[in-house]
Design a protein around this motif. Structure first.
Motif: not given
Length: 466
Positions: A28-30, A33, A44-47, A56, A60, A62
């Motif tokens: 996941t994004e978390d 990060r 920015d983070i984009w999954v 998903s 991704s 970053v």
């Protein structure tokens, strides 16, 4: 972040600050990060998710604030597992929106920087200056082949991309450090002008010496960068006007034997107004250079065509004699053959087609006939302000167009900007020009033509000269 439709200027600023991750679909994004934030500021983070299921796709992005942060994260996290029971992730520098492909930690394009240095610098001075940013694999200074003197340009190759990025970010700005242009990967191994292996950099560096500084190189003459005594199969084409790779390819492919054509771009992916052409034989290159150097394309824009080193050994007397013989034969064909841009297709087994000369001014505007310019001492009655897209037209073309409405005094282009001014000695003639040309396209350039603001008359300020 659900929507990643950011402008490319944001995504690629600074260059190489965005990572491309291949992960397990459960990441996941978390989690991303948590593992990547120790390397620097994450913007920015984009999954990437499936539009239908919202699951998903295992891919991704970053975006870091600095290139050095992204490169360090790539070096440290590539091959790591982010969660128990998941596969090792793959981490790359994301491909630029303008060109290129994803690049990994082994990519040499990320480890070599180009710098401008004092001509008194030795290679030891260069190493001593840049070793503070990381372990240096090699440092070389570009020298004039004839005199052996430094050209004030050099390359530094680091072992890691993060070291090169740190050097660019932190070195003195007078060095104008940038990533060196990538060596071409399209030519065959035996014909490459730029080698891909680390061991052959000495042979290929002279070919690269002119690329990285683009517009910054105006203080260096063409003869200083390229060896003007060479006659080779490689040509560098320079253009002041905007020109595409397809246009260059179409023009130079009229001469048989072209096996390579590539526009040169800066680190942001913008064209430098230069293209490298390579022919399979010396004769075609000589013919192309003699026929197309100074050729107007598009009309009003004169192309500059020069030889560049193709990496071949010409030290043997036999090699020199062969080169001179071929060059002499081709020169004879150029000067004694058909006149004008009637390009060589005869060697391919059919007659040479004539290339029709395009009109000097190409537009769908019904232009009046040419009229005389107003006397230089005439009073300026009206000034027009012109905006050009994508780039200004040459002054002589603008004079050709705007003089047709009568009483033209002067055309002035503002240096470094896509705007200019046109002075008229008669308001009606200026009004006619504005009505006819506003929003129109001339030689591929769209113009916005409007009345210029009147110059201010304050006596304490310098009078406006344009």
């Amino acid at each position: 972040m659900e929507d990643y439709n950011r402008p490319s200027s944001y995504l690629d600023e600074p260059p190489n600050s965005r990572l491309f991750l291949v992960t397990s679909k459960s990441i996941t994004e978390d989690i991303i990060r948590e593992h990547f934030s120790p390397f620097g500021e994450i913007q920015d983070i984009w999954v990437v998710k499936d539009k239908q299921t919202k699951e998903s796709k295992g891919v991704s992005f970053v975006k870091f604030a600095k290139s050095s942060q992204a490169c360090t994260a790539m070096e440290e996290m590539h091959g790591r597992c982010l969660a128990e029971g998941t596969k090792p992730i793959k981490v790359f520098i994301a491909q630029s929106r303008s060109s290129g492909s994803h690049r990994d930690v082994e990519d040499e394009e990320l480890t070599r920087i180009f710098v401008m240095i004092p001509k008194t610098f030795t290679e030891e001075d260069l190493k001593e200056t840049f070793k503070a940013y990381g372990d240096i694999e090699y440092a070389i200074i570009i020298k004039n082949k004839t005199t052996g003197e430094s050209k004030g340009l050099g390359y530094v190759r680091y072992h890691k991309p993060s070291q090169a990025a740190t050097a660019i970010e932190n070195c003195d700005k007078t060095f104008r450090a940038i990533l060196a242009e990538p060596r071409t990967k399209n030519a065959s191994a035996e014909n490459e002008c730029f080698g891909n292996s680390r061991s052959d950099h000495a042979a290929s560096e002279p070919c690269l010496s002119g690329y990285p500084f683009g517009a910054e190189s105006s203080s260096y003459t063409a003869g200083d960068v390229w060896n003007s005594d060479l006659i080779t199969r490689c040509l560098m084409v320079s253009s002041r006007a905007a020109i595409t790779q397809e246009q260059v390819f179409g023009l130079f492919d009229l001469i048989p034997g072209m096996d390579y054509c590539e526009m040169q771009r800066d680190q942001y992916g913008f064209s430098k107004g230069q293209a490298m052409i390579r022919y399979s034989n010396l004769g075609s290159a000589v013919y192309a250079k003699e026929k197309l150097n100074g050729f107007e394309y598009p009309p009003g824009n004169r192309l500059s065509v020069t030889y560049i080193d193709d990496g071949e050994d010409r030290t043997s007397p036999v090699g020199k004699m062969a080169m001179q013989l071929v060059a002499a034969q081709m020169m004879s064909m150029v000067w004694n053959g058909p006149s004008g841009p009637q390009l060589m297709k005869t060697t391919a087994g059919y007659a040479a087609p004539s290339v029709p000369q395009k009109p000097r001014v190409q537009t769908d505007v019904a232009l009046p006939s040419h009229k005389k310019l107003a006397p230089p001492d005439s009073v300026v009655k009206e000034r027009l302000f012109v905006i050009f897209n994508p780039a200004p037209l040459p002054v002589d073309i603008l004079e050709d167009v705007f003089c047709r409405f009568g009483s033209l005094l002067e055309v002035y282009l503002v240096p470094g900007r896509n705007v200019g001014y046109v002075k008229y000695a008669d308001r009606k003639h200026a009004s006619d020009a504005m009505a006819a040309l506003h929003g129109k396209v001339v030689n591929g350039v769209k113009m916005k033509v409007m009345l210029a603001d009147p110059p201010k008359e304050e006596s304490h300020k310098r009078q406006r000269t344009y």
